[in-house]
Structure formats: structure tokens, C-alpha cells
Design a protein around this motif. Structure first.
Motif, PDB file in Angstrom:
ATOM      1  N   ILE A  23       0.466  -1.308   0.045  1.00 39.81           N
ATOM      2  CA  ILE A  23      -0.073   0.183   0.011  1.00 39.81           C
ATOM      3  C   ILE A  23       0.948   1.352  -0.719  1.00 39.81           C
ATOM      4  O   ILE A  23       0.510   2.396  -1.221  1.00 39.81           O
ATOM      5  CB  ILE A  23      -0.723   0.112   1.109  1.00 39.81           C
ATOM      6  N   LEU A  24       1.554   1.476   1.178  1.00 38.28           N
ATOM      7  CA  LEU A  24       2.256   2.709   1.095  1.00 38.28           C
ATOM      8  C   LEU A  24       3.274   2.707   0.225  1.00 38.28           C
ATOM      9  O   LEU A  24       4.015   4.123  -0.080  1.00 38.28           O
ATOM     10  CB  LEU A  24       2.995   2.600   2.102  1.00 38.28           C
ATOM     11  N   GLY A  29      -4.374  -1.186  -4.094  1.00 36.56           N
ATOM     12  CA  GLY A  29      -5.512  -1.381  -2.672  1.00 36.56           C
ATOM     13  C   GLY A  29      -5.608  -0.398  -1.875  1.00 36.56           C
ATOM     14  O   GLY A  29      -6.066  -0.975  -0.672  1.00 36.56           O
ATOM     15  N   ILE A  30      -5.526   0.548  -2.413  1.00 37.60           N
ATOM     16  CA  ILE A  30      -5.447   1.761  -2.043  1.00 37.60           C
ATOM     17  C   ILE A  30      -6.970   2.268  -1.694  1.00 37.60           C
ATOM     18  O   ILE A  30      -7.411   2.003  -0.481  1.00 37.60           O
ATOM     19  CB  ILE A  30      -5.690   3.213  -2.778  1.00 37.60           C
ATOM     20  N   CYS A  31      -8.251   1.489  -2.521  1.00 40.52           N
ATOM     21  CA  CYS A  31      -9.666   1.817  -2.256  1.00 40.52           C
ATOM     22  C   CYS A  31     -10.375   1.075  -0.920  1.00 40.52           C
ATOM     23  O   CYS A  31     -10.515   1.694   0.267  1.00 40.52           O
ATOM     24  CB  CYS A  31      -9.957   1.166  -3.944  1.00 40.52           C
ATOM     25  N   PRO A  32      -9.713   0.039  -0.544  1.00 40.39           N
ATOM     26  CA  PRO A  32     -10.123  -0.461   0.874  1.00 40.39           C
ATOM     27  C   PRO A  32      -9.283   0.049   1.838  1.00 40.39           C
ATOM     28  O   PRO A  32     -10.278   0.142   2.992  1.00 40.39           O
ATOM     29  CB  PRO A  32      -9.413  -1.668   0.343  1.00 40.39           C
ATOM     30  N   PHE A  33      -7.942   0.404   1.338  1.00 40.64           N
ATOM     31  CA  PHE A  33      -6.967   0.954   2.708  1.00 40.64           C
ATOM     32  C   PHE A  33      -7.437   2.296   3.190  1.00 40.64           C
ATOM     33  O   PHE A  33      -7.789   2.595   4.506  1.00 40.64           O
ATOM     34  CB  PHE A  33      -5.625   1.125   2.199  1.00 40.64           C
ATOM     35  N   MET A  34      -8.428   2.709   2.220  1.00 35.10           N
ATOM     36  CA  MET A  34      -9.458   4.314   3.159  1.00 35.10           C
ATOM     37  C   MET A  34     -10.541   3.619   3.479  1.00 35.10           C
ATOM     38  O   MET A  34     -10.860   4.747   3.870  1.00 35.10           O
ATOM     39  CB  MET A  34      -9.109   5.337   1.683  1.00 35.10           C
ATOM     40  N   GLY A  35     -11.152   2.923   2.511  1.00 39.88           N
ATOM     41  CA  GLY A  35     -12.700   2.671   2.851  1.00 39.88           C
ATOM     42  C   GLY A  35     -12.482   1.675   3.640  1.00 39.88           C
ATOM     43  O   GLY A  35     -14.206   2.066   4.838  1.00 39.88           O
ATOM     44  N   LEU A 146      -0.008  -9.643   4.355  1.00 40.55           N
ATOM     45  CA  LEU A 146       0.217 -10.079   5.551  1.00 40.55           C
ATOM     46  C   LEU A 146       1.070  -7.685   5.445  1.00 40.55           C
ATOM     47  O   LEU A 146       0.763  -7.384   6.511  1.00 40.55           O
ATOM     48  CB  LEU A 146       1.798 -10.534   5.397  1.00 40.55           C
ATOM     49  N   GLY A 147       1.564  -7.375   4.516  1.00 35.27           N
ATOM     50  CA  GLY A 147       1.785  -5.784   4.258  1.00 35.27           C
ATOM     51  C   GLY A 147       1.098  -4.991   4.128  1.00 35.27           C
ATOM     52  O   GLY A 147       1.185  -3.748   5.670  1.00 35.27           O
ATOM     53  N   PHE A 148      -0.173  -5.436   3.821  1.00 35.22           N
ATOM     54  CA  PHE A 148      -1.373  -4.691   3.235  1.00 35.22           C
ATOM     55  C   PHE A 148      -2.115  -4.894   5.015  1.00 35.22           C
ATOM     56  O   PHE A 148      -2.152  -3.755   5.502  1.00 35.22           O
ATOM     57  CB  PHE A 148      -1.869  -5.718   2.451  1.00 35.22           C
ATOM     58  N   THR A 149      -2.326  -5.766   5.230  1.00 40.01           N
ATOM     59  CA  THR A 149      -2.582  -5.875   7.080  1.00 40.01           C
ATOM     60  C   THR A 149      -1.995  -5.339   8.052  1.00 40.01           C
ATOM     61  O   THR A 149      -2.647  -4.159   8.307  1.00 40.01           O
ATOM     62  CB  THR A 149      -2.605  -7.371   7.283  1.00 40.01           C
ATOM     63  N   LEU A 150      -0.638  -5.501   8.042  1.00 44.00           N
ATOM     64  CA  LEU A 150       0.561  -4.187   8.636  1.00 44.00           C
ATOM     65  C   LEU A 150      -0.290  -2.560   8.367  1.00 44.00           C
ATOM     66  O   LEU A 150      -0.522  -1.936   9.150  1.00 44.00           O
ATOM     67  CB  LEU A 150       1.734  -4.556   8.053  1.00 44.00           C
ATOM     68  N   ALA A 151      -0.579  -2.527   7.343  1.00 39.08           N
ATOM     69  CA  ALA A 151      -0.765  -1.077   6.921  1.00 39.08           C
ATOM     70  C   ALA A 151      -1.688  -0.272   7.642  1.00 39.08           C
ATOM     71  O   ALA A 151      -1.506   0.113   8.109  1.00 39.08           O
ATOM     72  CB  ALA A 151      -0.300  -1.209   5.392  1.00 39.08           C
ATOM     73  N   ILE A 152      -3.027  -1.391   7.514  1.00 38.48           N
ATOM     74  CA  ILE A 152      -4.457  -1.190   7.341  1.00 38.48           C
ATOM     75  C   ILE A 152      -4.841  -0.859   8.398  1.00 38.48           C
ATOM     76  O   ILE A 152      -5.706  -0.551   9.275  1.00 38.48           O
ATOM     77  CB  ILE A 152      -5.221  -1.964   6.379  1.00 38.48           C
TER      78      ILE A 152
END
Lengths: 197, 213
Positions: A23-24, A29-35, A146-152
């Protein structure tokens, strides 16, 4: 297993989670990250669902790509991959509903959203472009998740706090969230200097 | 609805990026030079118009249970066509946008317009809607690009003007590199959305004042 292969594997694992965070750093996957980042528990649920689907999709798309290559139909990649991902999501949803209702309750609402998450299609396409073999593809998918999970999850916990603070009228809602994410990206830039292997 | 209303919706009051917050991945990832922004904007606009027209033409044929899957296949088809065309005729753009061209398939703007507009309206109206929404997307992308490029590389029109190098506005050594890196994407988009929210509230207030008078 050979040393060099092991190194490549661990390198992919660490870079997908930290220095090349999906993400970062790469903006998948910015949409779910924001939503879906207003509360920590929903963020965690989404993260787990995405990780699961990303690993599965990487595996399936690896296989499908072999077929496409054999038939010399590589230009159909995008169309075929998105269909594969959509059907994986559908199958996972039905499977969880029947056999693991508890998990379905936790992840159910997020699953349909995942089809249009560019992290999933993104990882499938990147795996093919980079020429990863089966194991590397799956590891890249899972580590990306996992990176996605960590960031979100980190982002959701900051957002819970930010929502309670005062900020200028025009910045309320998404603008301040984006700036928060920007500062997180700045922090994650620190990992880019870190070369483990 | 008239063209003017459509246009205003696409550009400001229902701008896909700043108001509906759709298609953020590409907005953040590729907005590092004017060339990228224009290219991505045009590619999305073309795909959006084509898919809107086809989906609207087929709206009575597609069963509603499988409509999402059908939409995705239609969109993926057009994305593949555009991807191959860019690879053949505009290789520089295709290389600099990379994986984000195939990722237009999952750009929520296109699926969103298909579901919200094209599935309920006629072919012409859908084409118009695609054009206006695509234009709004392109404008938002270009604004973000111009700011990021100016602050990050100190140039204007990178990739197009001045033989691809862009016109240098800030001398070398001064621009903040971070602005063309991921951090800059988030920060600049945050400020652009805040700016558009401020502008819209101002317009609303002015309209109310007019009504009161």
C-alpha cells in the motif's frame, strides 16, 4: 533447498511486507485501505481476507499462466486473471459459508470487495512479469497480504485517534486521512534503506 | 440531463477522484509527470466511454444476477485492447505506466459508472456520462501531476515538453525528491481534495446567498 533460492525467498518476504509495502510504497489496494479503515477490528478482518485471497490467487494464476503460455495466449492475461480471481473469491465465500461459519461471519462482508482490489490482480501480474516460480509467487502473494494487513491495521488505529481531534473544516474526512497515510509512507520509506540480503 | 449538468458533475460536484474517491490507486501511483497523468487520464476516458456504451447497449440482455461478472469481462476486454495498442504505438507511455494499465480493470470508476449509470440509461447518455466522468478524472490527475512534478522534480510537462525533459522551473538541487515518491502522492492528493471541498462549500454558500437575495 539451495542457499541462493532461500535468500531470494526471504528477500521477497521482507521487501513485500516492509520496504516495498504494497500500500504505502506501491499503491496497490488504496480503495479498501481508505474505505475499510475506520475501525481496527474491521481493518484486521479485511487484512486477513485479502492475505488469504492473495496467496490463493497467486497460486491459481501461476497455474493458469502456464496454460496460457502453452497456448500462446499471453495477451489474454488480464481478462483471464480477473475471471480467475472473481471465481476464487466466489468459491472461498461459498466454502467459508458452508464449512467455517465463524470465519465467514468475520470475513464475509469483505470478500465481495476483494475482487476489485487491485492488490490481488496486481500481485498476480507482477508475479508473472518477474518470472517467479510457484513457491516464490505464493510467498509474494502472502507476504504482500501481510504488508497490506500491517499497513491497514496501523492506519486504522491512527485514524481512530485522528477522528476525535479537531482539524480545519476543509480537511475533515478523507483529506486528513490521506495526509496521515502520507506520513506513514514517509515512515515506511525508512525501510527502503534496509537491505537484508 | 443536459450536457452542462453532466459536465459540472464530472468536473466538480461528482468528480470521480475528489468527491467519489474512486480509482485512488492509479491517482496516487502514476501522477509523477504530466505525460503520465494525461496518458492515464485519456486511457481511462476511452475505456470508460467504450464500456459505458457497450454495457448500456446490452443492459436488457445481461441477466441481473451475473451482471457484475459480465461488466468485468467487458471492461477487461477493452483494457486489453488499449494495453496492446499502447504497447504497439506509445511504448514510452506503456513502459512508464507499467502494471497500472492492466490494473485499470479494477479501477472502481469504470465498474462504478457501469453499475450506477450505464446499466440504467440509454447509449448516448452513457457515452456522454463516460466522457464527462473521464474528463473529470483526467483533470484531477493532471492537477495532482503538475503539483507533484513541480515540487518533486522542479519541472513542468515532463515527458512531453522540451524533448521529454520538461521545462525547468525550480533549479536543480532544490526540488524535494520526496514529492515524486509515495509520500508526495498521499500529501498532494490530500491537499487537492481539501481544496476541492473548500471550493465546493464556497460555491454552495454563494448560491444560498443568491437565493436569499
Amino acid at each position: 533447498m539451495e542457499g541462493a533460492y532461500m535468500q531470494a525467498l526471504l528477500g521477497i518476504l521482507f521487501s513485500a511486507v516492509l520496504s516495498e509495502n504494497f500500500i504505502l510504497v506501491k499503491f496497490y489496494g488504496i480503495c479498501p485501505f481508505m474505505g475499510v479503515s475506520k475501525k481496527i477490528d474491521t481493518a484486521l478482518g479485511m487484512g486477513m481476507a485479502v492475505t488469504f485471497v492473495m496467496a490463493l490467487a497467486s497460486a491459481a494464476c501461476y497455474g493458469v499462466n502456464l496454460v496460457l503460455e502453452a497456448l500462446e495466449l499471453q495477451y489474454m492475461q488480464t481478462v483471464v486473471f480477473i475471471l480467475v480471481i472473481a471465481s476464487i473469491v466466489q468459491v472461498v465465500e461459498m466454502f467459508l459459508k458452508k464449512s467455517v461459519p465463524a470465519l465467514y461471519k468475520a470475513l464475509g462482508v469483505f470478500l465481495p470487495l476483494i475482487t476489485t482490489n487491485c492488490a490481488v490482480l496486481g500481485v498476480a501480474l507482477v508475479n508473472v512479469q518477474a518470472g517467479y516460480d510457484f513457491l516464490l509467487s505464493v510467498v509474494n502473494g502472502a507476504a504482500g497480504g501481510l504488508g497490506f494487513t500491517l499497513a491497514i491495521v496501523l492506519f486504522a488505529s491512527i485514524r481512530e485517534r485522528v477522528d476525535k481531534s479537531e482539524c480545519p473544516q476543509a480537511f475533515k474526512g478523507f483529506p486528513i486521512a490521506l495526509i496521515t497515510a502520507g506520513l506513514m509512507a514517509l515512515a515506511f520509506m525508512g525501510f527502503s534503506g534496509m537491505k537484508i540480503f | 440531463m443536459k450536457f452542462k449538468d453532466h459536465f459540472k458533475e464530472g468536473l466538480l460536484t461528482k468528480n470521480p477522484v475528489t468527491v467519489q474517491l474512486l480509482g485512488m490507486c492509479s491517482t496516487l501511483a502514476i501522477t509523477t509527470s504530466l505525460f503520465n497523468g494525461l496518458g492515464m487520464g485519456l486511457a481511462v476516458t476511452v475505456i470508460l466511454i467504450c464500456s459505458n456504451v457497450l454495457i448500456s447497449a446490452l443492459r436488457k440482455v445481461i441477466p441481473s444476477q451475473i451482471r457484475i461478472a459480465a461488466y468485468i469481462v467487458i471492461i477487461a476486454g477493452f483494457v486489453t485492447i488499449v494495453d496492446l495498442l499502447l504497447q504497439a504505438y506509445l511504448q514510452a507511455l506503456s513502459e512508464s505506466l507499467g502494471v497500472f494499465i492492466p490494473l485499470i480493470v479494477v479501477n472502481c470508476i469504470i465498474l462504478g459508472r457501469a453499475e450506477a449509470f450505464a446499466s440504467k440509461n440509454g447509449v448516448l447518455a452513457s457515452a456522454l456520462d463516460g466522457l464527462c466522468q473521464g474528463f473529470g478524472y483526467t483533470v484531477a490527475l493532471v492537477i495532482v501531476c503538475v503539483i507533484r512534478e513541480l515540487l518533486g522534480s522542479g519541472t513542468f510537462g515532463g515527458g512531453i515538453l522540451n524533448g521529454g525533459e520538461g521545462i525547468r522551473i525550480i533549479p536543480e538541487g532544490f526540488p524535494a525528491m520526496q514529492m515524486v515518491m509515495p509520500v508526495g502522492g498521499f500529501l498532494v492528493l490530500g491537499f487537492v481534495i481539501a481544496g476541492s471541498q473548500w471550493l465546493m462549500r464556497r460555491l454552495e454558500r454563494r448560491n444560498k446567498k443568491k437565493e436569499a437575495v
